[in-house]
Design a protein around this motif. Structure first.
Motif, PDB file in Angstrom:
ATOM      1  N   GLN A   1       4.158   1.372  -8.325  1.00 50.20           N
ATOM      2  CA  GLN A   1       2.862   0.697  -8.344  1.00 50.20           C
ATOM      3  C   GLN A   1       2.958  -0.740  -8.862  1.00 50.20           C
ATOM      4  O   GLN A   1       2.278  -1.638  -8.365  1.00 50.20           O
ATOM      5  CB  GLN A   1       1.871   1.492  -9.195  1.00 50.20           C
ATOM      6  CG  GLN A   1       1.361   2.758  -8.526  1.00 50.20           C
ATOM      7  CD  GLN A   1       0.388   3.502  -9.424  1.00 50.20           C
ATOM      8  OE1 GLN A   1       0.657   3.743 -10.599  1.00 50.20           O
ATOM      9  NE2 GLN A   1      -0.744   3.875  -8.866  1.00 50.20           N
TER      10      GLN A   1
ATOM     11  N   VAL B   1       0.841  -1.202   0.000  1.00 55.52           N
ATOM     12  CA  VAL B   1       0.000   0.000   0.000  1.00 55.52           C
ATOM     13  C   VAL B   1       0.876   1.253   0.000  1.00 55.52           C
ATOM     14  O   VAL B   1       0.568   2.237  -0.683  1.00 55.52           O
ATOM     15  CB  VAL B   1      -0.946  -0.005   1.223  1.00 55.52           C
ATOM     16  CG1 VAL B   1      -1.665   1.331   1.371  1.00 55.52           C
ATOM     17  CG2 VAL B   1      -1.961  -1.131   1.090  1.00 55.52           C
TER      18      VAL B   1
ATOM     19  N   LEU C   1      -4.933  -0.461  -4.211  1.00 55.48           N
ATOM     20  CA  LEU C   1      -3.959   0.096  -5.135  1.00 55.48           C
ATOM     21  C   LEU C   1      -4.575   1.017  -6.173  1.00 55.48           C
ATOM     22  O   LEU C   1      -3.864   1.723  -6.887  1.00 55.48           O
ATOM     23  CB  LEU C   1      -3.184  -1.023  -5.838  1.00 55.48           C
ATOM     24  CG  LEU C   1      -1.974  -1.600  -5.091  1.00 55.48           C
ATOM     25  CD1 LEU C   1      -2.329  -2.104  -3.710  1.00 55.48           C
ATOM     26  CD2 LEU C   1      -1.335  -2.731  -5.904  1.00 55.48           C
TER      27      LEU C   1
ATOM     28  N   ALA D   1       2.343   1.710  -3.476  1.00 58.84           N
ATOM     29  CA  ALA D   1       1.329   2.123  -4.451  1.00 58.84           C
ATOM     30  C   ALA D   1       1.118   3.628  -4.463  1.00 58.84           C
ATOM     31  O   ALA D   1       0.609   4.175  -5.444  1.00 58.84           O
ATOM     32  CB  ALA D   1       0.002   1.420  -4.150  1.00 58.84           C
TER      33      ALA D   1
ATOM     34  N   TRP E   1      -0.723  -1.189 -13.515  1.00 61.60           N
ATOM     35  CA  TRP E   1      -0.181  -2.170 -12.585  1.00 61.60           C
ATOM     36  C   TRP E   1      -1.021  -3.455 -12.554  1.00 61.60           C
ATOM     37  O   TRP E   1      -0.543  -4.500 -12.094  1.00 61.60           O
ATOM     38  CB  TRP E   1      -0.088  -1.581 -11.182  1.00 61.60           C
ATOM     39  CG  TRP E   1      -1.357  -0.943 -10.702  1.00 61.60           C
ATOM     40  CD1 TRP E   1      -1.687   0.374 -10.772  1.00 61.60           C
ATOM     41  CD2 TRP E   1      -2.486  -1.602 -10.124  1.00 61.60           C
ATOM     42  NE1 TRP E   1      -2.944   0.585 -10.258  1.00 61.60           N
ATOM     43  CE2 TRP E   1      -3.450  -0.614  -9.847  1.00 61.60           C
ATOM     44  CE3 TRP E   1      -2.769  -2.925  -9.796  1.00 61.60           C
ATOM     45  CZ2 TRP E   1      -4.683  -0.911  -9.270  1.00 61.60           C
ATOM     46  CZ3 TRP E   1      -3.989  -3.229  -9.224  1.00 61.60           C
ATOM     47  CH2 TRP E   1      -4.929  -2.226  -8.959  1.00 61.60           C
TER      48      TRP E   1
ATOM     49  N   ALA F   1       4.218  -2.933  -6.151  1.00 61.84           N
ATOM     50  CA  ALA F   1       3.148  -3.133  -5.170  1.00 61.84           C
ATOM     51  C   ALA F   1       2.187  -4.218  -5.652  1.00 61.84           C
ATOM     52  O   ALA F   1       1.766  -5.079  -4.871  1.00 61.84           O
ATOM     53  CB  ALA F   1       2.401  -1.821  -4.940  1.00 61.84           C
TER      54      ALA F   1
END
Length: 425
Positions: free
Chosen positions: A179, A170, A203, A173, A223, A182
């Motif tokens: 990202q 988190v 996200l 992100a 992502w 993540a």
């Protein structure tokens, strides 16, 4: 967050005493119920992860791990005298404790325990940095999880580690350049335990991406390709290596999702699930309310639809955009539906609790925050054995001996009601 902070600032001496006493008591509980017994516990969940990693290192086929008797005997052969059980873990779980597989059993367990204590020490600092909370507030929120933490330490579980990874995901992100990383982290966690699948919604961004409409909003989440790619690559690689493992896994997992736990049956009250309650009430057993198994899927379907419809209304209120608040509420709803729960599972609620906590503080909703904390502590702390026996009615006795299930449903309902009655947030 200002109210809590100002209370500490305006009454520093008293607040420090109360805070210090609370944290001392929490630390003592975690040590007494978690760390100290975990140091010598030879019958915990650590066995399951450790033995599977040892057997993988020895070249054994993962498909055999789902044979409980075979796995139990192999665990004894490898020095784990209390035995172990792998089902219903996903195949890749066998690699989770791989770095410890070359170390003697008790030494490995103690190393794992100390590593988890280190993670707990780091946790408030990471929450402070990622969620922009004062360190005192971060520590207080973590302290609410004293029962799940003690359980995780005692049984040598992996939930604190996975929760730590999810928190880091988190945080990553929030940085556009991170990202993708993540998404990969959440993907790996979701391959190990299915609940982290829902954490992918943390996200999503909900700022300038909204201007182009919902389709544009989804397409801009690049992502997602890394998340999907992680699932496909890891699952594909393990399937190619052990194709029979997945057929064995899905056979066990399908039963697990119906509340029929491998080696533990479908009537275990300790797992506090809706499935277990309905099995005890309607599936033939010595104390069933009525011999009508068909009622189980009907009632279960109604509960699922009720929670699903409530989640839809919350989602609709937010214009069908995932936010930290609605995602947190969805996760609480999912917890009320899982086929089996244990105290350490609730560590996955740390991010949702932090998000709800910040939201209620931003609304200055003191009463809502107090109710939320009380329900949360009741969910974590009240166990089936705390409930006295109701001798005049076996049905009522069953119903009242599922406190965790009822508290989770109350939590979800209360949070949903608060969200739907709030015009923003």
């Amino acid at each position: 967050m200002g109210n809590l902070k100002s209370a500490i600032t305006n009454h520093p001496y008293f607040a420090k005493i109360v805070l210090g006493l609370w944290l001392f008591l929490i630390a003592a509980f975690v040590l007494y119920k978690g760390v100290f017994p975990g140091w010598n516990n030879t019958a915990g969940d650590f066995n399951n992860y450790y033995v599977s990693s040892v057997l993988v290192s020895q070249g054994e086929g993962i498909e055999q791990f789902y044979d409980n008797d075979w796995f139990f005997n192999k665990s004894i052969e490898n020095g784990v005298e209390q035995g172990a059980k792998f089902a219903p873990f996903p195949p890749i779980t066998a690699f989770l404790y791989r770095p410890l597989s070359g170390i003697e059993f008790m030494t490995a367990k103690r190393i794992w325990l100390l590593f988890n204590v280190f993670l707990l020490f780091l946790l408030p600092f990471r929450i402070k940095r990622i969620f922009k909370l004062p360190i005192v507030v971060s520590a207080l929120i973590i302290s609410l999880f004293f029962v799940p933490l003690a359980s995780n330490f005692n049984f040598g579980q992996a939930y604190l580690l996975l929760t730590f990874f999810l928190i880091e995901a988190v945080g990553l992100a929030q940085l556009k350049a991170k990202q993708n990383l993540a998404a990969i982290i959440v993907g790996i966690c979701a391959l190990l335990k299915y609940l982290p699948l829902l954490f992918i919604f943390y996200l999503f961004k909900n700022d300038e991406d909204l201007k182009g409409g919902l389709k544009s909003y989804i397409l801009k989440q690049k992502w997602l390709l890394f998340f999907g790619g992680t699932l496909i690559i890891v699952l594909g690689a393990t399937y190619l290596a052990w194709p029979n493992a997945y057929s064995a896994y899905f056979s066990t997992f399908s039963n697990h999702m119906q509340g029929d736990l491998s080696g533990q049956g479908k009537f275990a009250i300790g797992f506090q699930s809706l499935d277990s309650l309905l099995n005890n009430l309607f599936v033939p057993n010595i104390a069933a309310l009525v011999d009508m198994p068909i009622l189980k899927p009907i009632i279960k379907g109604v509960v699922f639809l009720g929670i699903g419809w409530t989640c839809f209304r919350v989602f609709k209120q937010d214009s069908y955009i995932f936010t930290a608040i609605n995602t947190s509420i969805f996760i609480f709803g999912a917890f009320a539906l899982i086929p089996a729960s244990a105290s350490y599972h609730f560590l996955f609620l740390l991010i949702p609790v932090v998000s709800i906590f910040k939201w209620l503080m931003s609304l200055k909703a003191k009463q809502s925050l107090i109710v939320f904390v009380i329900l949360l502590l009741a969910t974590f702390f009240i166990q089936a054995h705390h409930i006295p026996e109701i001798n005049f009615s076996q049905t009522l006795n069953y119903v009242f001996h599922y406190p965790r299930l009822w508290c989770l449903l109350l939590l979800f309902g209360y949070l949903s009601y608060t969200k739907l009655s709030t015009k923003h947030g």
